[in-house]
Motif scaffolding. Structure first.
Motif, PDB file in Angstrom:
ATOM      1  N   ALA A   1      -3.539   6.034 -11.018  1.00  0.00           N
ATOM      2  CA  ALA A   1      -4.503   4.936 -11.119  1.00  0.00           C
ATOM      3  C   ALA A   1      -4.149   3.809 -10.151  1.00  0.00           C
ATOM      4  O   ALA A   1      -5.027   3.243  -9.483  1.00  0.00           O
ATOM      5  CB  ALA A   1      -4.553   4.410 -12.551  1.00  0.00           C
ATOM      6  N   THR A   2      -2.867   3.473 -10.070  1.00  0.00           N
ATOM      7  CA  THR A   2      -2.425   2.416  -9.155  1.00  0.00           C
ATOM      8  C   THR A   2      -2.678   2.817  -7.707  1.00  0.00           C
ATOM      9  O   THR A   2      -3.159   2.017  -6.901  1.00  0.00           O
ATOM     10  CB  THR A   2      -0.925   2.129  -9.358  1.00  0.00           C
ATOM     11  OG1 THR A   2      -0.715   1.653 -10.690  1.00  0.00           O
ATOM     12  CG2 THR A   2      -0.426   1.094  -8.370  1.00  0.00           C
TER      13      THR A   2
ATOM     14  N   GLU B   1      -4.858   5.041  -6.521  1.00  0.00           N
ATOM     15  CA  GLU B   1      -6.286   5.108  -6.223  1.00  0.00           C
ATOM     16  C   GLU B   1      -6.898   3.719  -6.080  1.00  0.00           C
ATOM     17  O   GLU B   1      -7.775   3.502  -5.230  1.00  0.00           O
ATOM     18  CB  GLU B   1      -7.002   5.919  -7.301  1.00  0.00           C
ATOM     19  CG  GLU B   1      -6.675   7.413  -7.238  1.00  0.00           C
ATOM     20  CD  GLU B   1      -7.359   8.218  -8.326  1.00  0.00           C
ATOM     21  OE1 GLU B   1      -7.753   7.608  -9.354  1.00  0.00           O
ATOM     22  OE2 GLU B   1      -7.510   9.445  -8.143  1.00  0.00           O
ATOM     23  N   ALA B   2      -6.439   2.767  -6.889  1.00  0.00           N
ATOM     24  CA  ALA B   2      -6.944   1.397  -6.774  1.00  0.00           C
ATOM     25  C   ALA B   2      -6.543   0.784  -5.434  1.00  0.00           C
ATOM     26  O   ALA B   2      -7.336   0.080  -4.796  1.00  0.00           O
ATOM     27  CB  ALA B   2      -6.409   0.546  -7.932  1.00  0.00           C
ATOM     28  N   SER B   3      -5.315   1.068  -4.985  1.00  0.00           N
ATOM     29  CA  SER B   3      -4.851   0.553  -3.696  1.00  0.00           C
ATOM     30  C   SER B   3      -5.657   1.150  -2.548  1.00  0.00           C
ATOM     31  O   SER B   3      -6.049   0.443  -1.610  1.00  0.00           O
ATOM     32  CB  SER B   3      -3.362   0.861  -3.522  1.00  0.00           C
ATOM     33  OG  SER B   3      -2.865   0.294  -2.329  1.00  0.00           O
TER      34      SER B   3
ATOM     35  N   TYR C   1       0.832  -1.209   0.000  1.00  0.00           N
ATOM     36  CA  TYR C   1       0.000   0.000   0.000  1.00  0.00           C
ATOM     37  C   TYR C   1       0.864   1.256   0.000  1.00  0.00           C
ATOM     38  O   TYR C   1       0.626   2.193  -0.788  1.00  0.00           O
ATOM     39  CB  TYR C   1      -0.929  -0.005   1.208  1.00  0.00           C
ATOM     40  CG  TYR C   1      -1.665   1.287   1.425  1.00  0.00           C
ATOM     41  CD1 TYR C   1      -2.797   1.592   0.680  1.00  0.00           C
ATOM     42  CD2 TYR C   1      -1.222   2.220   2.361  1.00  0.00           C
ATOM     43  CE1 TYR C   1      -3.474   2.789   0.857  1.00  0.00           C
ATOM     44  CE2 TYR C   1      -1.885   3.417   2.554  1.00  0.00           C
ATOM     45  CZ  TYR C   1      -3.013   3.698   1.804  1.00  0.00           C
ATOM     46  OH  TYR C   1      -3.675   4.894   1.977  1.00  0.00           O
TER      47      TYR C   1
ATOM     48  N   THR D   1       0.933   3.918  -3.186  1.00  0.00           N
ATOM     49  CA  THR D   1       0.456   5.297  -3.043  1.00  0.00           C
ATOM     50  C   THR D   1       1.582   6.320  -3.131  1.00  0.00           C
ATOM     51  O   THR D   1       1.329   7.488  -3.450  1.00  0.00           O
ATOM     52  CB  THR D   1      -0.283   5.468  -1.701  1.00  0.00           C
ATOM     53  OG1 THR D   1       0.560   5.013  -0.630  1.00  0.00           O
ATOM     54  CG2 THR D   1      -1.571   4.677  -1.692  1.00  0.00           C
TER      55      THR D   1
ATOM     56  N   ALA E   1      -8.702   2.293  -2.731  1.00  0.00           N
ATOM     57  CA  ALA E   1     -10.058   1.736  -2.809  1.00  0.00           C
ATOM     58  C   ALA E   1     -10.124   0.349  -2.169  1.00  0.00           C
ATOM     59  O   ALA E   1     -11.097   0.016  -1.475  1.00  0.00           O
ATOM     60  CB  ALA E   1     -10.510   1.662  -4.267  1.00  0.00           C
ATOM     61  N   ARG E   2      -9.077  -0.461  -2.373  1.00  0.00           N
ATOM     62  CA  ARG E   2      -9.054  -1.793  -1.760  1.00  0.00           C
ATOM     63  C   ARG E   2      -9.018  -1.695  -0.244  1.00  0.00           C
ATOM     64  O   ARG E   2      -9.735  -2.424   0.456  1.00  0.00           O
ATOM     65  CB  ARG E   2      -7.842  -2.579  -2.260  1.00  0.00           C
ATOM     66  CG  ARG E   2      -7.999  -3.156  -3.656  1.00  0.00           C
ATOM     67  CD  ARG E   2      -6.927  -4.179  -3.967  1.00  0.00           C
ATOM     68  NE  ARG E   2      -5.590  -3.590  -3.995  1.00  0.00           N
ATOM     69  CZ  ARG E   2      -5.040  -3.039  -5.068  1.00  0.00           C
ATOM     70  NH1 ARG E   2      -5.718  -2.985  -6.215  1.00  0.00           N
ATOM     71  NH2 ARG E   2      -3.823  -2.541  -5.016  1.00  0.00           N
TER      72      ARG E   2
END
Length: 302
Positions: free
Chosen positions: A114-115, A117-119, A104, A108, A121-122
Motif C-alpha cells: 500500500a505504501t 503503490e501510494a508513492s 520514493y 517502493t 501514484a504520487r
C-alpha cells in the motif's frame, strides 16, 4: 598504551552521530523519522524482503555513489535533462529533489504494498504535469515511457555498478539478474514498458539509448554543479568529493567523454575508486550505529 575497541567506539560516537544525522537531514529531510516510521512500522505485505537483492542494494551505503553516477548519466539524454532543468528545481532546491527521490526508493523497496503503490501514484501524478520543449525544440513529457525507460536503466546500471564496486557484500550473477528484474518490476508500475530483466538486457538497453545521448550545455552545467559546486558546507565537501570521485571512476568512458570529464584510468583506479571506497565505508559505519533511530525502527520491523 593500547586503546580498547569499546574505548575507541565511545570516543568516536559524537563523530558517528554527527555524520549519521547530517546524512539523514540531507538525504531524507527534517521529517526523516516520520517517513521512516511510515515505511518501516506499518504491518502488511511487502513486495520484497531482506533476502532480496533489491533490498540489499538499496539498503547499502554504496547508493550514495550510485546516486551521483545515475544523475550524471541521466543528464546525457537531452529531453530527460530538459525536464529536470525546467521542472525539478535541482539548482534552487537540490536537497528537496534528493529527499523526494530517496523517500520514493525507500517506500517502493522497503514499504508495504500500500505504501509503495501510494508513492508511485504520487510520482505519476507529478509526471503528468511535467511537459515542455528542450533547447533544440524537441518535446518532452515526464510520463513518456521511453524517457522513463532511460531514467530507469541509468539508475539500475548505476546502483548495481556501485554496489558491485563498493557494496558491503557481493551478489552472484544470478542475484544481479534478479536485482535488474526486481527494480524493473517497480519501473513497470511507474510507466516503463518492457524494462530489462537481466544484466545482459540492461547493457543492451543502455547501448540502444546511446545514439540519443549528447553532452548538451545543460548536461555539462549539471555535471559542473554536481562535481564542482555542490550545495554543501565546507565541513562536508571533502566527503562529498570522495563520493563524487568514486562516481566518476565508475562512469563508462563514452559518458565521461560526453561530459568532458578527464579519462584517467590509472588515476581513477589508484585514487578515485579508493576515495569512493573510503567515503562509503565511513557512511556505512555511521549508519550502522545500533542506537540510531533508523536502525531501531529497522530492528522492530525485521
Amino acid at each position: 598504551m593500547s586503546i580498547t575497541a569499546d574505548a575507541f567506539e565511545s570516543a568516536a560516537q559524537p563523530a558517528r552521530r554527527w555524520l549519521a544525522n547530517s546524512l539523514r537531514d540531507k538525504v531524507a529531510g527534517e521529517d526523516a523519522e516520520a517517513n521512516a516510521r511510515a515505511i518501516w512500522m506499518v504491518d502488511g505485505e511487502r513486495w520484497f524482503n531482506q533476502g532480496d537483492p533489491i533490498w540489499r542494494v538499496h539498503d547499502d551505503a554504496s547508493m550514495f555513489v550510485g546516486g551521483i553516477r545515475a544523475l550524471l548519466l541521466q543528464s546525457l539524454h537531452p529531453l530527460a535533462m530538459a525536464g529536470v532543468a525546467g521542472h525539478s528545481g535541482y539548482r534552487s532546491d537540490p536537497w528537496g529533489r534528493l529527499q523526494r527521490t530517496s523517500t520514493y526508493l525507500a517506500a517502493t523497496t522497503f514499504g508495504t504494498v500500500a505504501t509503495a503503490e501510494a508513492s508511485i501514484a504520487r510520482v505519476r501524478s507529478i509526471h503528468e504535469r511535467v511537459r515542455g520543449r528542450a533547447e533544440d525544440g524537441g518535446r518532452y513529457a515526464a510520463d513518456d515511457p521511453h524517457l522513463l525507460g532511460w531514467v530507469h536503466v541509468a539508475e539500475a546500471d548505476s546502483f548495481l555498478a556501485s554496489y558491485r564496486r563498493f557494496g558491503g557484500s557481493r551478489l552472484t550473477p544470478a542475484e544481479e539478474d534478479r536485482y535488474v528484474e526486481q527494480s524493473g518490476s517497480i519501473a513497470v508500475r511507474l510507466g516503463v514498458v518492457d524494462p530489462p530483466t537481466t544484466v545482459a538486457e540492461l547493457r543492451e538497453a543502455l547501448d540502444a539509448y546511446r545514439p540519443e545521448l549528447v553532452g548538451s550545455p545543460a548536461a555539462l552545467e549539471a555535471a559542473r554543479y554536481l562535481l564542482l559546486h555542490p550545495p554543501i558546507g565546507w565541513s562536508e565537501r571533502a566527503g562529498y568529493s570522495a563520493l563524487a570521485a568514486g562516481a566518476v571512476a565508475l562512469l563508462p568512458i563514452w559518458a565521461k567523454e560526453m561530459l568532458r570529464l578527464p579519462v584517467l584510468p590509472i588515476t581513477e583506479r589508484l585514487v578515485g575508486a579508493p576515495l569512493g571506497d573510503a567515503a562509503v565505508r565511513a557512511i556505512r559505519w555511521a549508519l550502522s550505529d545500533p542506537r540510531h533511530p533508523r536502525n531501531t525502527l529497522r530492528k522492530q520491523t525485521t
